[in-house]
Write a protein that holds these residues in place. Sequence first.
Motif, PDB file in Angstrom:
ATOM      1  N   VAL A  59       0.838  -1.200   0.000  1.00  0.00           N
ATOM      2  CA  VAL A  59       0.000   0.000   0.000  1.00  0.00           C
ATOM      3  C   VAL A  59       0.872   1.249   0.000  1.00  0.00           C
ATOM      4  O   VAL A  59       2.004   1.229   0.500  1.00  0.00           O
ATOM      5  N   VAL A  60       0.328   2.324  -0.557  1.00  0.00           N
ATOM      6  CA  VAL A  60       0.959   3.642  -0.496  1.00  0.00           C
ATOM      7  C   VAL A  60      -0.133   4.655  -0.155  1.00  0.00           C
ATOM      8  O   VAL A  60      -1.300   4.474  -0.529  1.00  0.00           O
ATOM      9  N   PRO A  61       0.196   5.706   0.582  1.00  0.00           N
ATOM     10  CA  PRO A  61      -0.837   6.691   0.931  1.00  0.00           C
ATOM     11  C   PRO A  61      -1.247   7.536  -0.264  1.00  0.00           C
ATOM     12  O   PRO A  61      -0.431   7.846  -1.142  1.00  0.00           O
ATOM     13  N   THR A  62      -2.506   7.924  -0.296  1.00  0.00           N
ATOM     14  CA  THR A  62      -2.981   8.892  -1.279  1.00  0.00           C
ATOM     15  C   THR A  62      -2.499  10.286  -0.871  1.00  0.00           C
ATOM     16  O   THR A  62      -1.826  10.449   0.152  1.00  0.00           O
ATOM     17  N   ALA A  63      -2.846  11.304  -1.662  1.00  0.00           N
ATOM     18  CA  ALA A  63      -2.450  12.678  -1.313  1.00  0.00           C
ATOM     19  C   ALA A  63      -3.018  13.066   0.050  1.00  0.00           C
ATOM     20  O   ALA A  63      -2.323  13.656   0.884  1.00  0.00           O
ATOM     21  N   LEU A  64      -4.295  12.712   0.290  1.00  0.00           N
ATOM     22  CA  LEU A  64      -4.888  12.991   1.599  1.00  0.00           C
ATOM     23  C   LEU A  64      -4.214  12.160   2.687  1.00  0.00           C
ATOM     24  O   LEU A  64      -3.995  12.628   3.805  1.00  0.00           O
ATOM     25  N   GLY A  65      -3.861  10.912   2.344  1.00  0.00           N
ATOM     26  CA  GLY A  65      -3.173  10.061   3.308  1.00  0.00           C
ATOM     27  C   GLY A  65      -1.839  10.650   3.738  1.00  0.00           C
ATOM     28  O   GLY A  65      -1.482  10.634   4.916  1.00  0.00           O
ATOM     29  N   HIS A  66      -1.087  11.207   2.770  1.00  0.00           N
ATOM     30  CA  HIS A  66       0.185  11.866   3.093  1.00  0.00           C
ATOM     31  C   HIS A  66      -0.042  13.043   4.035  1.00  0.00           C
ATOM     32  O   HIS A  66       0.710  13.252   4.991  1.00  0.00           O
ATOM     33  N   PRO A  70       1.098  12.902   9.415  1.00  0.00           N
ATOM     34  CA  PRO A  70       1.653  13.577  10.600  1.00  0.00           C
ATOM     35  C   PRO A  70       0.591  13.953  11.625  1.00  0.00           C
ATOM     36  O   PRO A  70       0.869  13.937  12.835  1.00  0.00           O
ATOM     37  N   LEU A  71      -0.620  14.263  11.177  1.00  0.00           N
ATOM     38  CA  LEU A  71      -1.693  14.583  12.119  1.00  0.00           C
ATOM     39  C   LEU A  71      -2.073  13.346  12.930  1.00  0.00           C
ATOM     40  O   LEU A  71      -2.299  13.433  14.147  1.00  0.00           O
ATOM     41  N   ARG A  73      -0.164  10.812  13.625  1.00  0.00           N
ATOM     42  CA  ARG A  73       0.918  10.547  14.575  1.00  0.00           C
ATOM     43  C   ARG A  73       0.818  11.467  15.790  1.00  0.00           C
ATOM     44  O   ARG A  73       1.021  11.040  16.930  1.00  0.00           O
ATOM     45  N   ASN A  74       0.502  12.738  15.547  1.00  0.00           N
ATOM     46  CA  ASN A  74       0.376  13.677  16.665  1.00  0.00           C
ATOM     47  C   ASN A  74      -0.776  13.299  17.590  1.00  0.00           C
ATOM     48  O   ASN A  74      -0.657  13.391  18.818  1.00  0.00           O
ATOM     49  N   ILE A  75      -1.896  12.881  16.990  1.00  0.00           N
ATOM     50  CA  ILE A  75      -3.046  12.474  17.808  1.00  0.00           C
ATOM     51  C   ILE A  75      -2.666  11.278  18.681  1.00  0.00           C
ATOM     52  O   ILE A  75      -2.984  11.230  19.874  1.00  0.00           O
ATOM     53  N   LEU A  76      -1.962  10.326  18.101  1.00  0.00           N
ATOM     54  CA  LEU A  76      -1.572   9.135  18.860  1.00  0.00           C
ATOM     55  C   LEU A  76      -0.570   9.476  19.953  1.00  0.00           C
ATOM     56  O   LEU A  76      -0.629   8.923  21.059  1.00  0.00           O
TER      57      LEU A  76
END
Length: 301
Positions: A59-66, A70-71, A73-76
């Motif tokens: 899998v690779v992230p979409t533009a929204l996934g990219h 970071p958001l 990760r910050n929430i976690l």
Amino acid sequence: MAEFTLKQLEYFVAAVQAGSLAGAARRCHVSHAGIAHGLNELERACGTPLLVRRKAKGVVPTALGHAMLPLARNILRDAAGVELLLQSNPGELFGELSVGCTLALSPALLPAIASGFAELHPKVELIFREASGGEVLQLVRDGQVDAGLAFRRQVPPDLEYVSLRPIRVKAALPRSHPLASRPSISLRELRDEHAITPDGPALEAMLAVMREAGVEPRIRWTLSSPETIRAMVARGFGYSLLYVFPEESRHDDSPVVAVPVQDQLPGNALVQVLPPLRRHVAKVDKLAEFLRGDVVGELIG
């Protein structure tokens, strides 16, 4: 507002880091189907795909996934901080704590943790992963353990670590050796004797220490297991250089004696290596506190 869970965000971050749903399942200790369901629910909540699933290519992230990565990760990380706040005051610890430990450290540290740390925090379920230094660092990097125990010199720049205590190299000698009763020795006093060395990166580290002292070791055997090395030393086949000795090595009837080396050598330290996405923060911090204490200090010296 989109409704999603912390677990779904954890699956998303793990999938991006691993590059596949199978890799994310291993990191999160859940089934492939569980990862897929969680990600589907997250994308349904967001109203758009976050990952491009490529058959047999991961899998690779979409533009929204990219943009979301970071958001997420910050929430976690913030959620982990809330966990620390809630558990530390008054804060009885509970749940799992997975610890990776290098083979060189595990004979001394894991029994101490299993007894001393468990006595302080009886509701924490300890899970141990024992492996080579490189494998432990990969477990940390993949998020498969909550903390890794290793030597500072082993840790690459991309991993965060907490120094626990400095450690000195010691000569492992059979108790019958003429130098075994000395308070310390110079490595030059061992230059004509056979050395029994660890393999892999640990061998390079030992050679660097010896050469720093102006000694080229006469290597008799190179072995993988620290326990086998100690057993060979106990039988008088040679000496070795080690940083950590099990508790029984301090007893008068131990066949192997740890003699501090007096040469001025490059420093090293016991460190706790932290995964990119920290989990169970309070327990990890308490583990570091325990490892800085007197019990472990007597083992490492």
